[in-house]
Motif scaffolding. Sequence first.
Motif, PDB file in Angstrom:
ATOM      1  N   PRO A  12      31.634  49.820  39.385  1.00 30.71           N
ATOM      2  CA  PRO A  12      31.524  48.299  39.362  1.00 30.71           C
ATOM      3  C   PRO A  12      32.776  47.717  38.989  1.00 30.71           C
ATOM      4  O   PRO A  12      33.684  48.174  38.307  1.00 30.71           O
ATOM      5  CB  PRO A  12      30.490  48.183  38.308  1.00 30.71           C
ATOM      6  CG  PRO A  12      30.591  49.374  37.315  1.00 30.71           C
ATOM      7  CD  PRO A  12      31.248  50.392  38.207  1.00 30.71           C
ATOM      8  N   SER A  13      32.692  46.187  39.004  1.00 34.18           N
ATOM      9  CA  SER A  13      33.868  45.178  38.629  1.00 34.18           C
ATOM     10  C   SER A  13      33.607  45.053  37.027  1.00 34.18           C
ATOM     11  O   SER A  13      34.651  45.104  36.349  1.00 34.18           O
ATOM     12  CB  SER A  13      33.648  44.001  39.298  1.00 34.18           C
ATOM     13  OG  SER A  13      32.536  43.445  38.969  1.00 34.18           O
ATOM     14  N   THR A  14      32.154  45.208  36.534  1.00 36.03           N
ATOM     15  CA  THR A  14      32.045  45.104  35.171  1.00 36.03           C
ATOM     16  C   THR A  14      31.035  46.128  34.880  1.00 36.03           C
ATOM     17  O   THR A  14      30.164  46.255  35.407  1.00 36.03           O
ATOM     18  CB  THR A  14      31.663  43.629  34.611  1.00 36.03           C
ATOM     19  OG1 THR A  14      30.432  43.103  35.303  1.00 36.03           O
ATOM     20  CG2 THR A  14      32.920  42.681  34.954  1.00 36.03           C
ATOM     21  N   LEU A  15      31.221  46.634  33.417  1.00 37.83           N
ATOM     22  CA  LEU A  15      30.202  47.450  33.174  1.00 37.83           C
ATOM     23  C   LEU A  15      30.105  47.522  31.539  1.00 37.83           C
ATOM     24  O   LEU A  15      30.947  47.434  30.837  1.00 37.83           O
ATOM     25  CB  LEU A  15      30.795  49.131  33.326  1.00 37.83           C
ATOM     26  CG  LEU A  15      29.974  50.253  33.042  1.00 37.83           C
ATOM     27  CD1 LEU A  15      28.580  50.164  33.516  1.00 37.83           C
ATOM     28  CD2 LEU A  15      30.636  51.478  33.532  1.00 37.83           C
ATOM     29  N   SER A  16      28.905  47.414  30.982  1.00 34.66           N
ATOM     30  CA  SER A  16      28.425  47.411  29.658  1.00 34.66           C
ATOM     31  C   SER A  16      27.752  48.644  29.373  1.00 34.66           C
ATOM     32  O   SER A  16      26.731  48.871  30.185  1.00 34.66           O
ATOM     33  CB  SER A  16      27.755  45.976  29.123  1.00 34.66           C
ATOM     34  OG  SER A  16      28.575  44.913  29.376  1.00 34.66           O
ATOM     35  N   GLU A  58      27.326  51.982  22.757  1.00 36.02           N
ATOM     36  CA  GLU A  58      28.438  53.073  22.032  1.00 36.02           C
ATOM     37  C   GLU A  58      27.412  54.429  21.895  1.00 36.02           C
ATOM     38  O   GLU A  58      26.459  54.708  21.719  1.00 36.02           O
ATOM     39  CB  GLU A  58      28.714  52.725  20.651  1.00 36.02           C
ATOM     40  CG  GLU A  58      29.416  53.671  20.012  1.00 36.02           C
ATOM     41  CD  GLU A  58      29.923  53.019  18.646  1.00 36.02           C
ATOM     42  OE1 GLU A  58      29.330  51.902  18.128  1.00 36.02           O
ATOM     43  OE2 GLU A  58      30.556  54.070  17.794  1.00 36.02           O
ATOM     44  N   GLY A  59      28.142  55.422  22.597  1.00 32.21           N
ATOM     45  CA  GLY A  59      27.497  56.775  22.570  1.00 32.21           C
ATOM     46  C   GLY A  59      27.216  57.109  23.930  1.00 32.21           C
ATOM     47  O   GLY A  59      26.997  58.250  24.129  1.00 32.21           O
ATOM     48  N   ASP A  60      26.857  56.250  24.895  1.00 31.23           N
ATOM     49  CA  ASP A  60      26.510  56.412  26.166  1.00 31.23           C
ATOM     50  C   ASP A  60      27.608  56.787  26.986  1.00 31.23           C
ATOM     51  O   ASP A  60      28.878  56.762  26.613  1.00 31.23           O
ATOM     52  CB  ASP A  60      25.766  55.149  26.762  1.00 31.23           C
ATOM     53  CG  ASP A  60      24.318  55.030  25.793  1.00 31.23           C
ATOM     54  OD1 ASP A  60      23.860  53.915  26.396  1.00 31.23           O
ATOM     55  OD2 ASP A  60      23.996  55.872  25.323  1.00 31.23           O
ATOM     56  N   SER A  61      27.180  57.255  28.311  1.00 31.29           N
ATOM     57  CA  SER A  61      28.334  57.377  29.020  1.00 31.29           C
ATOM     58  C   SER A  61      28.444  56.245  29.722  1.00 31.29           C
ATOM     59  O   SER A  61      27.730  55.553  30.334  1.00 31.29           O
ATOM     60  CB  SER A  61      27.637  58.907  29.880  1.00 31.29           C
ATOM     61  OG  SER A  61      27.755  59.995  29.270  1.00 31.29           O
ATOM     62  N   ALA A 115      38.082  48.169  27.596  1.00 34.35           N
ATOM     63  CA  ALA A 115      39.386  47.994  28.353  1.00 34.35           C
ATOM     64  C   ALA A 115      39.028  47.638  29.904  1.00 34.35           C
ATOM     65  O   ALA A 115      37.915  47.866  30.484  1.00 34.35           O
ATOM     66  CB  ALA A 115      40.336  49.014  28.084  1.00 34.35           C
ATOM     67  N   VAL A 116      40.104  47.332  30.552  1.00 32.24           N
ATOM     68  CA  VAL A 116      40.025  47.432  31.907  1.00 32.24           C
ATOM     69  C   VAL A 116      40.735  48.653  32.474  1.00 32.24           C
ATOM     70  O   VAL A 116      41.554  49.277  32.248  1.00 32.24           O
ATOM     71  CB  VAL A 116      40.636  46.321  32.675  1.00 32.24           C
ATOM     72  CG1 VAL A 116      40.555  46.265  34.300  1.00 32.24           C
ATOM     73  CG2 VAL A 116      40.115  44.940  32.161  1.00 32.24           C
ATOM     74  N   TYR A 117      39.901  49.419  33.537  1.00 29.65           N
ATOM     75  CA  TYR A 117      40.121  50.732  34.097  1.00 29.65           C
ATOM     76  C   TYR A 117      40.352  50.459  35.559  1.00 29.65           C
ATOM     77  O   TYR A 117      39.885  49.620  36.363  1.00 29.65           O
ATOM     78  CB  TYR A 117      39.099  51.672  33.960  1.00 29.65           C
ATOM     79  CG  TYR A 117      38.898  52.097  32.520  1.00 29.65           C
ATOM     80  CD1 TYR A 117      38.041  51.241  31.541  1.00 29.65           C
ATOM     81  CD2 TYR A 117      39.624  53.218  31.862  1.00 29.65           C
ATOM     82  CE1 TYR A 117      38.193  51.713  30.294  1.00 29.65           C
ATOM     83  CE2 TYR A 117      39.311  53.638  30.802  1.00 29.65           C
ATOM     84  CZ  TYR A 117      38.570  52.774  29.698  1.00 29.65           C
ATOM     85  OH  TYR A 117      38.486  53.191  28.404  1.00 29.65           O
ATOM     86  N   PRO A 162      40.841  47.259  42.296  1.00 29.31           N
ATOM     87  CA  PRO A 162      40.569  46.097  41.720  1.00 29.31           C
ATOM     88  C   PRO A 162      40.380  45.928  40.052  1.00 29.31           C
ATOM     89  O   PRO A 162      40.561  44.954  39.582  1.00 29.31           O
ATOM     90  CB  PRO A 162      39.561  45.287  42.405  1.00 29.31           C
ATOM     91  CG  PRO A 162      38.590  46.214  42.901  1.00 29.31           C
ATOM     92  CD  PRO A 162      39.532  47.552  43.171  1.00 29.31           C
ATOM     93  N   GLY A 163      39.813  47.166  39.522  1.00 26.14           N
ATOM     94  CA  GLY A 163      39.701  47.351  38.117  1.00 26.14           C
ATOM     95  C   GLY A 163      38.132  47.164  37.841  1.00 26.14           C
ATOM     96  O   GLY A 163      37.444  46.530  38.598  1.00 26.14           O
ATOM     97  N   THR A 164      37.950  47.931  36.798  1.00 24.35           N
ATOM     98  CA  THR A 164      36.643  47.879  35.806  1.00 24.35           C
ATOM     99  C   THR A 164      36.660  47.456  34.666  1.00 24.35           C
ATOM    100  O   THR A 164      37.478  47.902  34.008  1.00 24.35           O
ATOM    101  CB  THR A 164      35.826  49.132  36.144  1.00 24.35           C
ATOM    102  OG1 THR A 164      35.684  49.337  37.411  1.00 24.35           O
ATOM    103  CG2 THR A 164      34.549  48.990  35.506  1.00 24.35           C
ATOM    104  N   ARG A 165      36.011  46.388  34.335  1.00 19.49           N
ATOM    105  CA  ARG A 165      36.196  45.778  33.033  1.00 19.49           C
ATOM    106  C   ARG A 165      34.840  46.469  32.153  1.00 19.49           C
ATOM    107  O   ARG A 165      33.640  46.193  32.093  1.00 19.49           O
ATOM    108  CB  ARG A 165      36.096  44.233  32.711  1.00 19.49           C
ATOM    109  CG  ARG A 165      36.144  43.811  31.366  1.00 19.49           C
ATOM    110  CD  ARG A 165      36.030  42.255  31.265  1.00 19.49           C
ATOM    111  NE  ARG A 165      37.262  41.766  32.127  1.00 19.49           N
ATOM    112  CZ  ARG A 165      38.676  41.683  31.681  1.00 19.49           C
ATOM    113  NH1 ARG A 165      38.750  42.035  30.569  1.00 19.49           N
ATOM    114  NH2 ARG A 165      39.494  41.295  32.423  1.00 19.49           N
ATOM    115  N   LEU A 166      35.023  47.418  31.312  1.00 19.17           N
ATOM    116  CA  LEU A 166      34.313  48.383  30.471  1.00 19.17           C
ATOM    117  C   LEU A 166      34.318  47.742  29.308  1.00 19.17           C
ATOM    118  O   LEU A 166      35.222  47.472  28.391  1.00 19.17           O
ATOM    119  CB  LEU A 166      34.607  49.585  30.367  1.00 19.17           C
ATOM    120  CG  LEU A 166      33.873  50.495  29.602  1.00 19.17           C
ATOM    121  CD1 LEU A 166      32.284  50.761  30.017  1.00 19.17           C
ATOM    122  CD2 LEU A 166      34.499  52.026  29.091  1.00 19.17           C
ATOM    123  N   SER A 167      32.943  47.281  28.724  1.00 18.98           N
ATOM    124  CA  SER A 167      32.665  46.816  27.370  1.00 18.98           C
ATOM    125  C   SER A 167      31.811  48.001  26.605  1.00 18.98           C
ATOM    126  O   SER A 167      30.616  48.202  27.114  1.00 18.98           O
ATOM    127  CB  SER A 167      31.993  45.555  27.395  1.00 18.98           C
ATOM    128  OG  SER A 167      32.761  44.431  27.819  1.00 18.98           O
TER     129      SER A 167
END
Lengths: 111, 115
Positions: free
Chosen positions: A8-12, A15-18, A86-88, A103-108
């Motif tokens: 996805p473009s963003t992903l939240s 902590e501890g999840d995959s 970060a952005v991946y 285009p990148g994925t912003r992971l939080s």
Amino acid sequence: GENVEQHPSTLSVQEGDSAVIKCTYSDSASNYFPWYKQELGKRPQLIIDIRSNVGEKKDQRIAVTLNKTAKHFSLHITETQPEDSAVYFCAAILYGQNFVFGPGTRLSVLP
Amino acid sequence: GAVVSQHPSRVICKSGTSVKIECRSLDFQATTMFWYRQFPKQSLMLMATSNEGSKATYEQGVEKDKFLINHASLTLSTLTVTSAHPEDSSFYICSALTSLEETQYFGPGTRLLVL
């Protein structure tokens, strides 16, 4: 030419999840697929890569899988930590040609 | 991994001036260097490919007379933004490709602000 899509473009995640990020590419001749992590305001850093003759590669909590038939590859991060936020970017390359970045994925990663 | 430096890290200039950005590979020889531009929250956009000793190859839509690239040696490439305007304000990142590997190593980037 090559075209790379990323989802996805963003992903939240907690902590501890995959976390899983998927990229698709269009040029079946592409044979090298790196993943970069970019923290805010910093340079992209290579975190893992895979070549077309390999189906899966793992490095501690990070793994990448490649499906050449379907022309997609995925980044898997297990036991996520806040510092993974970060952005991946994924990329697909035919050796000797230009990199084509997704285009990148912003992971939080939420504590 | 290989180390790439970039200078300056940040520059503020007045509209109409020219700005030179240097990209150096510190511990390897880079036959090819790339220049990218990155807008906030967007991906890396390739501007040009720089090969040592030859003219740079520019991507479609990138003005070669505005963004001058010189790859004078195997360890140094420079990007000069000529007659900069506010719309040129961006994050410019270079990367270097070794002759043996496929991986690009990125510089730390240069944040350009044109007033």
